[in-house]
Design a protein around this motif. Structure first.
Motif, mmCIF file in Angstrom:
data_model
loop_
_atom_site.group_PDB
_atom_site.id
_atom_site.type_symbol
_atom_site.label_atom_id
_atom_site.label_comp_id
_atom_site.label_asym_id
_atom_site.label_seq_id
_atom_site.Cartn_x
_atom_site.Cartn_y
_atom_site.Cartn_z
ATOM 1 N N LEU B 151 6.951 1.251 14.504
ATOM 2 C CA LEU B 151 7.571 0.966 13.202
ATOM 3 C C LEU B 151 6.606 0.248 12.256
ATOM 4 C CD1 LEU B 151 11.105 -0.106 14.474
ATOM 5 C CD2 LEU B 151 10.480 2.081 13.438
ATOM 6 N N ASN B 152 5.514 -0.245 12.786
ATOM 7 C CA ASN B 152 4.504 -0.903 11.949
ATOM 8 C C ASN B 152 3.345 0.027 11.599
ATOM 9 O OD1 ASN B 152 5.935 -3.359 12.332
ATOM 10 N ND2 ASN B 152 4.903 -3.647 14.298
ATOM 11 N N ALA B 153 3.425 1.292 12.032
ATOM 12 C CA ALA B 153 2.285 2.200 11.847
ATOM 13 C C ALA B 153 2.001 2.468 10.373
ATOM 14 C CB ALA B 153 2.556 3.521 12.568
ATOM 15 N N GLU B 154 0.710 2.645 10.087
ATOM 16 C CA GLU B 154 0.288 3.095 8.758
ATOM 17 C C GLU B 154 -0.016 4.589 8.836
ATOM 18 O OE1 GLU B 154 -0.063 1.251 6.003
ATOM 19 O OE2 GLU B 154 0.508 -0.637 6.974
ATOM 20 N N PHE B 155 0.183 5.292 7.755
ATOM 21 C CA PHE B 155 -0.130 6.714 7.697
ATOM 22 C C PHE B 155 -1.233 6.911 6.660
ATOM 23 C CE2 PHE B 155 3.086 8.758 10.376
ATOM 24 C CZ PHE B 155 3.889 7.661 10.667
ATOM 25 N N PRO B 156 -2.487 7.006 7.118
ATOM 26 C CA PRO B 156 -3.597 7.072 6.177
ATOM 27 C C PRO B 156 -3.569 8.320 5.301
ATOM 28 C CG PRO B 156 -4.386 7.142 8.476
ATOM 29 C CD PRO B 156 -2.919 7.012 8.534
ATOM 30 N N GLN B 157 -4.237 8.220 4.181
ATOM 31 C CA GLN B 157 -4.342 9.340 3.226
ATOM 32 C C GLN B 157 -2.988 9.828 2.691
ATOM 33 O OE1 GLN B 157 -7.111 10.521 5.901
ATOM 34 N NE2 GLN B 157 -8.321 9.207 4.581
#
Lengths: 174, 174
Positions: B151-157
């Motif tokens: 739930l803390n993940a970042e999704f780059p680009q």
């Protein structure tokens, strides 16, 4: 015991029948006591009641609900309203607060929800800020709210029951 | 980092398009790196790729996969296979063991799955022994496996990103 119901809004008969049925079944399996449906859809009611009848427990489902009245009545009787939306606050930041309440109505929308709902809800909560599914959002929210205890629940008066098995289908029937 | 992919079997084109799309989007939002689809369905691929393109990250989706070969290849390269089924062992009893592995293929069926799958999987795991939805099962399983860290993940680009808010829709776009 904590009282939990789901309010499903934005359901379009036919097109959403399967997804709304999954919402109701996930609600039942993961600890909610019932679902209000802000639409009329006999197919959804029948599918969910059929499962509840065979698999036990006393999950209720009520259709043709006015969503505004449902929210108002819930709040007037002392409950809180949690709207699940990818735009909301992060569940991991708010779940401890929400857990302090003992009557929780979880509002689950379809693709479009009326903007008004953001103001009417006590909490707008995101299960990640990514687009996925109202079914997965509801499931993760219930599991966080109940801290996994819902997975140990018994469903009384079941006609059929699974016996957990590492490699086969085992059930017992009355 | 743990490598996680989903294998969707039993998909019927047209009828299952929406549910399978939800499976793929939940997989992406909740920490899987990609989905194999044991069927051909351009609509599902387009929907999921469109989301992945706008919302970031590098989720893959591959259709027309032979499910038997996919499972065999995964195991031969050292991964484990977890089949989600209401008939399986309780997730709360097995999640600690499964977490010791670093390559996990999660098999998600539709209404009917070939019986063979029970023997081919390393684990058959139930998210409650109640009927609900492959979407809710996958979501709870991923959240347990990753212990909420997804739930803390970042999704780059990402071209668009939600800014979490207590009461409105806020996004930032590139």
């Amino acid at each position: 015991m904590i009282e939990i119901a789901v309010l499903r809004i934005g359901h379009r008969p036919e097109r959403d029948q399967r997804v709304t049925t999954h919402v109701g079944l996930a609600a039942r399996a993961l600890g909610a006591q019932g679902m209000y449906l802000a639409a009329e859809d006999k197919g959804v009611l029948e599918s969910i009641r059929d499962v509840a009848d065979r698999w036990g427990g006393d999950f209720f489902i009520q259709d043709r609900v006015s969503w505004k009245r449902c929210i108002r009545d819930w709040k007037q009787s002392g409950g809180v309203v949690v709207h699940l939306t990818m735009y909301g606050e992060r569940v991991q930041d708010r779940e401890q607060d929400i857990r302090l309440h003992d009557r929780i109505l979880i509002v689950v929308g379809a693709e479009k929800v009326p903007g008004e709902i953001f103001g009417l809800a006590d909490y707008n909560i995101a299960i990640s800020g990514q687009p996925h599914s109202e079914i997965s959002s509801l499931a993760v929210f219930l599991d966080h709210l109940l801290q996994g205890t819902e997975l140990n629940a018994e469903f009384p008066q079941a006609k059929i029951r699974v016996i957990p098995s590492p490699a086969m289908k085992r059930t017992e029937q009355e």
